[in-house]
Write a protein that holds these residues in place. Structure first.
Motif, mmCIF file in Angstrom:
data_model
loop_
_atom_site.group_PDB
_atom_site.id
_atom_site.type_symbol
_atom_site.label_atom_id
_atom_site.label_comp_id
_atom_site.label_asym_id
_atom_site.label_seq_id
_atom_site.Cartn_x
_atom_site.Cartn_y
_atom_site.Cartn_z
ATOM 1 N N SER A 74 38.202 42.509 38.378
ATOM 2 C CA SER A 74 37.262 42.021 37.360
ATOM 3 C C SER A 74 37.962 41.398 36.169
ATOM 4 O O SER A 74 37.383 40.550 35.470
ATOM 5 C CB SER A 74 36.348 43.166 36.898
ATOM 6 N N VAL A 75 39.207 41.808 35.885
ATOM 7 C CA VAL A 75 39.932 41.254 34.737
ATOM 8 C C VAL A 75 40.958 40.206 35.161
ATOM 9 O O VAL A 75 41.742 39.726 34.337
ATOM 10 C CB VAL A 75 40.628 42.376 33.920
ATOM 11 N N GLY A 76 40.961 39.845 36.458
ATOM 12 C CA GLY A 76 41.815 38.762 36.922
ATOM 13 C C GLY A 76 43.257 39.134 37.165
ATOM 14 O O GLY A 76 44.127 38.252 37.215
ATOM 15 N N MET A 77 43.545 40.432 37.320
ATOM 16 C CA MET A 77 44.906 40.873 37.609
ATOM 17 C C MET A 77 45.113 40.855 39.120
ATOM 18 O O MET A 77 44.427 41.582 39.850
ATOM 19 C CB MET A 77 45.134 42.291 37.069
ATOM 20 N N PRO A 78 46.050 40.057 39.629
ATOM 21 C CA PRO A 78 46.257 40.004 41.083
ATOM 22 C C PRO A 78 46.702 41.349 41.646
ATOM 23 O O PRO A 78 47.739 41.884 41.264
ATOM 24 C CB PRO A 78 47.358 38.950 41.246
ATOM 25 N N ALA A 79 45.886 41.908 42.509
ATOM 26 C CA ALA A 79 46.174 43.201 43.130
ATOM 27 C C ALA A 79 45.437 43.249 44.455
ATOM 28 O O ALA A 79 44.560 42.424 44.732
ATOM 29 C CB ALA A 79 45.732 44.348 42.230
ATOM 30 N N VAL A 80 45.801 44.218 45.283
ATOM 31 C CA VAL A 80 45.121 44.382 46.556
ATOM 32 C C VAL A 80 43.627 44.594 46.309
ATOM 33 O O VAL A 80 43.240 45.240 45.338
ATOM 34 C CB VAL A 80 45.743 45.554 47.342
ATOM 35 N N ARG A 81 42.786 44.006 47.176
ATOM 36 C CA ARG A 81 41.340 44.028 46.977
ATOM 37 C C ARG A 81 40.662 44.907 48.025
ATOM 38 O O ARG A 81 41.041 44.901 49.205
ATOM 39 C CB ARG A 81 40.760 42.611 47.088
ATOM 40 N N VAL A 82 39.641 45.627 47.585
ATOM 41 C CA VAL A 82 38.865 46.444 48.526
ATOM 42 C C VAL A 82 37.863 45.557 49.248
ATOM 43 O O VAL A 82 37.438 44.519 48.740
ATOM 44 C CB VAL A 82 38.126 47.599 47.813
ATOM 45 N N LEU A 101 47.205 44.720 29.516
ATOM 46 C CA LEU A 101 45.764 44.849 29.696
ATOM 47 C C LEU A 101 45.182 45.897 28.750
ATOM 48 O O LEU A 101 45.806 46.931 28.479
ATOM 49 C CB LEU A 101 45.440 45.256 31.137
ATOM 50 N N THR A 102 43.978 45.629 28.286
ATOM 51 C CA THR A 102 43.234 46.630 27.534
ATOM 52 C C THR A 102 42.642 47.632 28.523
ATOM 53 O O THR A 102 41.980 47.225 29.483
ATOM 54 C CB THR A 102 42.097 45.975 26.734
ATOM 55 N N PRO A 103 42.874 48.919 28.354
ATOM 56 C CA PRO A 103 42.335 49.902 29.302
ATOM 57 C C PRO A 103 40.818 49.774 29.425
ATOM 58 O O PRO A 103 40.135 49.448 28.448
ATOM 59 C CB PRO A 103 42.738 51.246 28.683
ATOM 60 N N PRO A 104 40.276 50.023 30.610
ATOM 61 C CA PRO A 104 38.826 49.889 30.803
ATOM 62 C C PRO A 104 38.070 50.945 30.010
ATOM 63 O O PRO A 104 38.488 52.090 29.916
ATOM 64 C CB PRO A 104 38.655 50.100 32.312
ATOM 65 N N LEU A 158 58.113 52.810 23.923
ATOM 66 C CA LEU A 158 57.093 51.781 23.767
ATOM 67 C C LEU A 158 55.707 52.432 23.769
ATOM 68 O O LEU A 158 55.532 53.521 24.330
ATOM 69 C CB LEU A 158 57.200 50.761 24.898
ATOM 70 N N PRO A 159 54.717 51.789 23.173
ATOM 71 C CA PRO A 159 53.358 52.360 23.181
ATOM 72 C C PRO A 159 52.848 52.559 24.612
ATOM 73 O O PRO A 159 53.046 51.701 25.475
ATOM 74 C CB PRO A 159 52.533 51.295 22.446
ATOM 75 N N TRP A 160 52.203 53.701 24.823
ATOM 76 C CA TRP A 160 51.649 53.969 26.151
ATOM 77 C C TRP A 160 50.556 52.950 26.464
ATOM 78 O O TRP A 160 49.856 52.464 25.564
ATOM 79 C CB TRP A 160 51.103 55.394 26.207
ATOM 80 N N CYS A 161 50.393 52.663 27.758
ATOM 81 C CA CYS A 161 49.498 51.593 28.185
ATOM 82 C C CYS A 161 49.085 51.849 29.633
ATOM 83 O O CYS A 161 49.407 52.891 30.217
ATOM 84 C CB CYS A 161 50.205 50.244 28.060
ATOM 85 N N VAL A 162 48.391 50.891 30.217
ATOM 86 C CA VAL A 162 48.084 50.961 31.649
ATOM 87 C C VAL A 162 49.389 50.765 32.417
ATOM 88 O O VAL A 162 50.099 49.766 32.224
ATOM 89 C CB VAL A 162 47.080 49.868 32.060
ATOM 90 N N VAL A 163 49.723 51.719 33.282
ATOM 91 C CA VAL A 163 50.934 51.604 34.101
ATOM 92 C C VAL A 163 50.552 51.652 35.578
ATOM 93 O O VAL A 163 49.543 52.257 35.951
ATOM 94 C CB VAL A 163 51.955 52.713 33.784
ATOM 95 N N HIS A 164 51.370 51.018 36.387
ATOM 96 C CA HIS A 164 51.133 51.036 37.836
ATOM 97 C C HIS A 164 51.400 52.416 38.403
ATOM 98 O O HIS A 164 50.636 52.939 39.215
ATOM 99 C CB HIS A 164 52.016 49.992 38.522
ATOM 100 N N GLY A 165 52.520 53.011 38.015
ATOM 101 C CA GLY A 165 52.842 54.367 38.427
ATOM 102 C C GLY A 165 53.832 54.483 39.563
ATOM 103 O O GLY A 165 54.454 55.521 39.734
#
Length: 297
Positions: free
Chosen positions: A66-74, A116-119, A169-176
C-alpha cells in the motif's frame, strides 16, 4: 509429489483456498517449507504454533504494498493464513527471475524501508532478537551435551548484554532478517524484500549488521563492497559502540539455524559444529573461514 506430512497440510490448505496442487514442488525446507504451485503461486507452510506470526507477515506485506515498498506480495482474495493442524499456510505471488542483492542494492532497500512512517493501524511490535533461540537449542539433537550447555550459557549472557544496548540511530521499521537472500534483484532491476515475518520496530543497526558480518566476520565481501554499502545507506554500523553486541547476536542466530537444519539434513552437522567452534574461540579470531549457507543453496 506431496507424500509427506507437510504435503498433506498443503493439500488441505489449497483445497480450502480453491487452489490446485498438481505439479507442486518443494523450493526450500528451513524455518518454513516453501512450495511452488501451478499458476505462479508460492505456498509457505510454517512451523507449528506460528499462526500469529504468519498472520502478521501477511498484514505487513499488504501494508508495504500500500505504501509502494517493493516486497513479496500475497495472493489477493484469499483469507490468510489458512491453519491446518496448527500449521499456518500462506500464499504468495511467485517472483520473476531474480538473484541475491548486492551490498549496495541491500543498502538502498534498507534505507528506503527505514524511512517509512510506521503504520497507524498495524502493530508491528518490537524487535525480539531472541525469538526461537531457546527452542532451536533444545531441538538441536545433533549438538553435544557440552556444546548445548555452552550455547545456553552464551545465550543467557547475550540476553543480559541486550538490556544494556547503547543508544544508536532512532528506532524505525526494520526488516529483521536482512541478509542478501532476503533482498533480491529482478532482471528488470527491481529490488524486492522477502521473508517479512520479523518485520517490526527496532534499531536500524539490526538490519545493517549482517552486511558488516559478511565483511568483518566472514570475509565474504570486499572492503570496497562494504564501503559502498555504507556510502549508500549513510552509516557504518561498525563505528557504533553497540556493534559487537549485535554482531554476536546475529552470529549466534546463524549458528542455531545451522544446528536446527542439521537435525534433518545430516550433511549440515559439520557446518553447525564448525560455527559453534568459531563462537567458542576454538578456531581463532575473526575473520572465520568455512561458513557456508544452510540449508544448501
Amino acid at each position: 509429489m506431496l507424500t509427506d506430512s507437510t504435503g498433506a497440510i498443503l493439500r488441505a490448505a489449497c483445497a480450502a483456498a480453491g487452489l490446485r496442487t498438481d505439479g507442486a514442488v518443494v523450493l526450500n525446507r528451513s524455518e518454513n517449507v516453501i512450495y511452488k504451485l501451478p499458476g505462479g503461486i508460492v505456498a509457505r507452510v510454517a512451523r507449528a504454533g506460528q499462526q500469529a506470526a504468519a498472520r502478521r507477515e501477511v498484514e505487513v506485506a499488504r501494508w508495504l504494498e500500500s505504501v509502494g515498498m517493493p516486497a513479496v506480495r500475497v495472493i489477493p482474495d484469499i483469507e490468510q493464513p489458512i491453519v491446518v493442524d496448527e500449521r499456518a499456510v500462506t500464499f504468495w505471488v511467485e517472483l520473476p527471475p531474480h538473484r541475491h542483492g548486492t551490498p549496495t542494492e541491500v543498502a538502498g532497500a534498507l534505507r528506503k524501508l527505514h524511512a517509512l512512517t510506521p503504520p497507524g493501524d498495524l502493530d508491528l511490535g518490537t524487535l525480539d532478537p531472541f525469538v526461537r533461540l531457546d527452542d532451536r537449542i533444545e531441538r538441536a539433537t545433533t549438538m553435544s551435551a557440552d556444546d548445548r550447555a555452552w550455547m545456553r550459557g552464551h545465550l543467557a549472557e547475550l540476553k543480559q548484554r541486550w538490556t544494556r544496548l547503547p543508544d544508536g540511530l532512532p528506532w524505525c521499521v526494520v526488516h529483521g532478517d536482512a541478509w542478501v537472500g532476503n533482498v533480491v534483484a529482478t532482471e528488470a532491476g527491481e529490488i524486492i524484500l522477502l521473508d517479512l515475518e520479523r518485520t517490526s520496530i527496532g534499531p536500524p543497526e539490526w538490519d545493517t549488521v549482517h552486511t558488516a558480518i559478511k565483511f568483518k566476520t566472514l570475509s565474504q565481501i570486499s572492503a570496497q563492497d562494504y564501503q559502498s554499502f555504507c556510502d549508500v545507506y549513510g552509516h557504518d554500523v561498525t563505528a557504533w559502540t553497540g556493534y559487537e553486541l549485535l554482531r554476536d547476536l546475529r552470529e549466534f542466530r546463524m549458528t542455531t539455524m545451522a544446528a536446527q537444519t542439521a537435525v534433518t539434513i545430516p550433511a549440515d552437522r559439520a557446518q553447525a559444529d564448525h560455527r559453534i567452534a568459531c563462537l567458542q574461540g576454538k578456531l581463532g579470531p575473526r575473520p572465520w573461514s568455512g561458513w557456508r549457507p544452510v540449508p544448501p543453496q
